[in-house]
Design an enzyme around this catalytic site. Structure first.
Site, PDB file in Angstrom:
ATOM      1  N   THR A  25      18.342  -3.096  60.593  1.00 38.94           N
ATOM      2  CA  THR A  25      17.612  -2.614  59.411  1.00 38.94           C
ATOM      3  C   THR A  25      18.018  -3.522  58.267  1.00 38.94           C
ATOM      4  OG1 THR A  25      19.356  -1.180  58.549  1.00 38.94           O
ATOM      5  CG2 THR A  25      17.899  -0.221  60.220  1.00 38.94           C
ATOM      6  N   TYR A  50      32.975   1.996  51.583  1.00 40.60           N
ATOM      7  CA  TYR A  50      32.004   2.422  52.597  1.00 40.60           C
ATOM      8  C   TYR A  50      32.726   3.026  53.804  1.00 40.60           C
ATOM      9  CZ  TYR A  50      28.189   2.056  56.034  1.00 40.60           C
ATOM     10  OH  TYR A  50      27.242   2.325  56.990  1.00 40.60           O
ATOM     11  N   LYS A  55      32.615   6.873  55.162  1.00 42.85           N
ATOM     12  CA  LYS A  55      32.078   7.259  56.474  1.00 42.85           C
ATOM     13  C   LYS A  55      33.110   8.031  57.302  1.00 42.85           C
ATOM     14  CE  LYS A  55      27.867   5.728  55.999  1.00 42.85           C
ATOM     15  NZ  LYS A  55      26.707   6.617  56.045  1.00 42.85           N
ATOM     16  N   SER A  96      29.332   6.193  60.598  1.00 44.24           N
ATOM     17  CA  SER A  96      29.261   4.776  60.986  1.00 44.24           C
ATOM     18  C   SER A  96      30.474   4.472  61.850  1.00 44.24           C
ATOM     19  CB  SER A  96      29.307   3.888  59.740  1.00 44.24           C
ATOM     20  OG  SER A  96      29.538   2.539  60.105  1.00 44.24           O
TER      21      SER A  96
END
Ligand SMILES: NC(=O)c1ccc[n+]([C@@H]2O[C@H](COP(=O)([O-])OP(=O)(O)OC[C@H]3O[C@@H](n4cnc5c(N)ncnc54)[C@H](O)[C@@H]3O)[C@@H](O)[C@H]2O)c1
Ligand SMILES: OC[C@@H](O)C(O)[C@H](O)CO
Length: 304
Positions: A246, A211, A215, A196
């Site tokens: 998404t 997160y 990543k 990401s």
């Protein structure tokens, strides 16, 4: 005449724990063009063709994984296995993998397997099963991933660990099982991890250190596995999407965040399709000299 004799051999050996191929006795001719006997259009298509390849896509039940897996089929993948923990969504997604352009002869084999990428035994069994049924595995796309948001001072360690379990350890487990299979068969393959842009920047305003750090871990997983497996004809690369449409970034829960993200995003929000050019490049002959690379696809978000 150059007097540079290169780095000391001892140092080179230490820095390069892989056998260094000796120079070929006669240098290979320098090819000016691949497939000189084909037409321009045929050459262009051949470069990006995945005809007859066999692939596994994790997280392919929806979102970026689903659209990228579909792109593999568009480029000729003949056998596709979708691994996802969401069985209902996965079975429903099979419909997206069939369309009228596929006649009986060219229809690919597409299977869904309920696999939790954090479960080592389940991953190993599923990969062995696919390998047994497909013959070989040429391509692995790792899209299975999760995110959440919490201030670091409030982060329960179990929640932090869960993010790493799926995003880093899950990617590693599936890649390791596939690499073992490729090495055992002396075949070759291309692995693409999904990192990401949050692995490069402290993406704000949402606090999501777990997160982001996970990543960044995927970026280094990419380079580490690329280095270890280059001698086994396995290329390992990653993509780093920005804000993509998404449920992970485009769902109702992120409505407020999205407005702030869009103020910072020169090209707005990306469509899942926007990743597919890089995915096909990394899996096809067009990317055959690429390994250990991360491609950012984020509409200019990290320029500033
Ligand atoms: N959407 C974005 O803006 C964005 C941006 C950068 C990176 N990414 C990354 O792209 C990947 C896909 O994201 P998405 O937006 O398509 O998300 P998504 O939630 O739409 O899809 C993710 C899929 O992974 C599956 N999954 C989750 N945990 C799993 C597990 N343990 N085992 C197997 N499958 C599991 C989910 O069931 C789901 O089908 C993720 O790794 C995400 O971090 C997304
Ligand atoms: O980099 C952006 C994505 O990883 C994602 O859209 C978001 O940061 C998840 O919270």
């Amino acid at each position: 005449m150059s007097t540079d004799t290169g780095p000391p051999q001892g140092q080179l050996k230490y820095m390069t724990p892989f056998p260094i191929a000796p120079d070929p006795p006669t240098p290979k001719p320098i090819p000016d063009i691949i497939h000189p006997d084909r037409s321009l259009a045929e050459r262009a298509a051949a470069r990006f063709s995945l005809a007859g390849k066999h692939a596994i896509v994790t997280g392919g039940a929806q979102g970026l994984g689903l659209v990228s897996a579909r792109a593999l089929l568009d480029h000729g993948v003949s056998h596709l296995a979708i691994f996802d923990v969401d069985e209902k969504q996965g079975e429903a997604a099979l419909e997206h993998y069939r369309d009228a352009s596929m006649n009986e002869e060219s229809k690919p084999v597409v299977v869904f397997k309920k696999v939790d990428v954090t479960d080592e035994a389940m991953v190993n069994e599923a990969v062995q099963d696919v390998s047994h049924n497909f013959g070989t595995i040429d391509i692995l796309l790792c899209f299975a991933g999760i995110t959440d948001s919490k201030l670091a001072v409030d982060y329960p360690i179990e929640q932090w660990r869960r993010i790493f379990d799926v995003n880093v350890h899950g990617s590693f487990l599936v890649a390791r099982a596939v690499a073992r299979d490729i090495i055992a068969r002396s075949s070759s393959g291309s692995i693409v991890f999904t990192a990401s842009m949050s692995g490069y920047i402290v993406n704000t305003p949402q606090p999501h250190s777990a997160y982001a750090v996970s990543k960044a871990g995927v970026h280094h997983l990419t380079r580490s596995m690329a280095a270890e497996w280059v001698g086994h004809n396995i290329r390992v690369n990653s993509i780093s999407p920005g804000i993509m449409n998404t449920r992970l970034s485009g769902g109702p829960a992120q409505a407020g965040l999205r407005r702030l993200w869009m103020e910072r995003s020169p090209m707005g929000m990306g469509d899942p399709e926007d990743l597919t050019g890089a995915v096909i490049l990394l899996c096809s002959d067009a990317g055959k000299f690429m390994t250990g690379v991360d491609i950012r696809i984020e509409g200019g978000y990290t320029i500033f």
